[in-house]
Design a protein around this motif. Structure first.
Motif, short mmCIF file in Angstrom:
data_model
loop_
_atom_site.label_atom_id
_atom_site.label_comp_id
_atom_site.label_asym_id
_atom_site.label_seq_id
_atom_site.Cartn_x
_atom_site.Cartn_y
_atom_site.Cartn_z
N HIS A 119 37.48 48.87 27.47
CA HIS A 119 37.48 49.85 28.55
C HIS A 119 36.28 50.79 28.47
O HIS A 119 36.10 51.65 29.33
CB HIS A 119 38.79 50.64 28.60
N HIS A 161 39.07 41.48 32.52
CA HIS A 161 40.21 41.53 33.44
C HIS A 161 40.22 40.37 34.43
O HIS A 161 41.28 39.91 34.84
CB HIS A 161 40.28 42.89 34.15
N HIS A 188 39.43 53.95 37.94
CA HIS A 188 40.53 53.09 37.49
C HIS A 188 41.45 53.84 36.53
O HIS A 188 42.67 53.78 36.64
CB HIS A 188 39.91 51.84 36.85
N HIS A 192 45.69 54.79 36.62
CA HIS A 192 46.66 54.59 35.53
C HIS A 192 47.36 55.90 35.19
O HIS A 192 48.57 55.95 35.01
CB HIS A 192 45.94 54.05 34.29
N PHE A 247 50.24 46.50 37.64
CA PHE A 247 48.98 46.40 36.92
C PHE A 247 48.13 45.24 37.47
O PHE A 247 46.92 45.36 37.64
CB PHE A 247 49.26 46.16 35.43
N PHE A 307 46.72 45.65 40.98
CA PHE A 307 45.73 46.72 40.90
C PHE A 307 44.42 46.17 40.34
O PHE A 307 43.34 46.42 40.86
CB PHE A 307 46.25 47.90 40.06
N HIS A 308 44.52 45.39 39.27
CA HIS A 308 43.28 44.83 38.73
C HIS A 308 42.68 43.77 39.65
O HIS A 308 41.46 43.54 39.62
CB HIS A 308 43.47 44.35 37.29
CU LIG Z 1 43.64 48.93 34.17
#
Ligand SMILES: [Cu+2]
Length: 233
Positions: free
Chosen positions: A42, A52, A132, A136, A155, A158-159
């Motif tokens: 990240h 991802h 992002h 979260h 999740f 969203f990704h």
């Molecule tokens: Cu994420």
């Protein structure tokens, strides 16, 4: 955007998709994300995007195996919209989602017409990561636990949404190949294949076999598809 909007699916479809995602997200699958977080994906903008994409790809393979090709590519959820009720999972216990309406917009910076402002994939990833993270945090519960966030079915869409932004960027941009040393005819062919054009005027009266000495934009520059490349000989 090439992924369908999660909110355009019917409630029944969403229930089924959320169930399939839960079926897929075994502890082993969650661990893949947990380990990636521990190794710092990240904070690495390019790796953040590619990790991802592959991670979603695993779910997409599973959906194909289960007989649901209609959800490949995986639908996307735009966090400016509410999380649909069918994706309010988990909704009990300490990990339950806290907020179904994080209300985070990725517009206008990440609209298609503005993506060209990101000159490299690193720049794009770097700009996406904090936004992002905000999503979260605002959803809370397990979504705010970076290691375990994929436990929440939302999740995944969203990704998908984040991935679509990257996909759009890849679609409208191209890395300029080097034409140096090539003949005009071969350089034209190479640029054509990349969706780039050549400044014909400059070369109109010249033999097509003359070799290129210099070019603009320079090789390895990221530029919009359709850009005119000037060649010098
Ligand atoms: Cu994420």
């Amino acid at each position: 955007m090439h992924r369908p909007n999660l909110n355009n699916l019917s409630p029944n479809e969403r229930t089924l998709l959320a169930n399939l995602i839960q079926l897929y997200t075994t502890p082993n699958i969650i661990d893949i994300h947990g380990n990636a977080v521990s190794s710092g994906i990240h904070s690495d903008p390019a790796l953040f995007l590619s990790f991802h994409r592959n991670y979603i790809g695993g779910l997409e393979t599973f959906l194909l195996q289960q007989g649901y090709p209609q959800w490949v590519p995986l639908p996307a959820w735009n966090p400016v919209e509410q999380i649909p009720q069918e994706f309010n999972i988990p909704n009990t216990g300490p990990e339950r989602l806290q907020n179904l309406n994080p209300n985070v917009s990725f517009s206008p910076e990440f609209d298609q017409e503005n993506l060209i402002n990101f000159a490299t994939v690193e720049e794009l990833g770097e700009a996406l990561i904090p936004r992002h993270n905000l999503v979260h945090r605002r959803i809370g519960g397990v979504m705010n636990n970076m290691r375990r966030a994929p436990v929440a079915p939302i999740f995944w869409p969203f990704h998908s949404f984040i991935d679509d932004i990257w996909w759009d960027w890849q679609r409208i941009t191209v890395v300029v190949p080097s034409c140096i040393g090539l003949s005009i005819v071969n350089a034209t062919r190479l640029l054509d294949n990349c969706g780039l054009h050549i400044d014909m005027k400059a070369n109109f009266y010249t033999s097509p076999w003359i070799r290129i000495k210099q070019q603009k934009p320079a090789p390895l520059t990221v530029t919009p598809r359709g850009t005119i490349v000037k060649l010098y000989y």
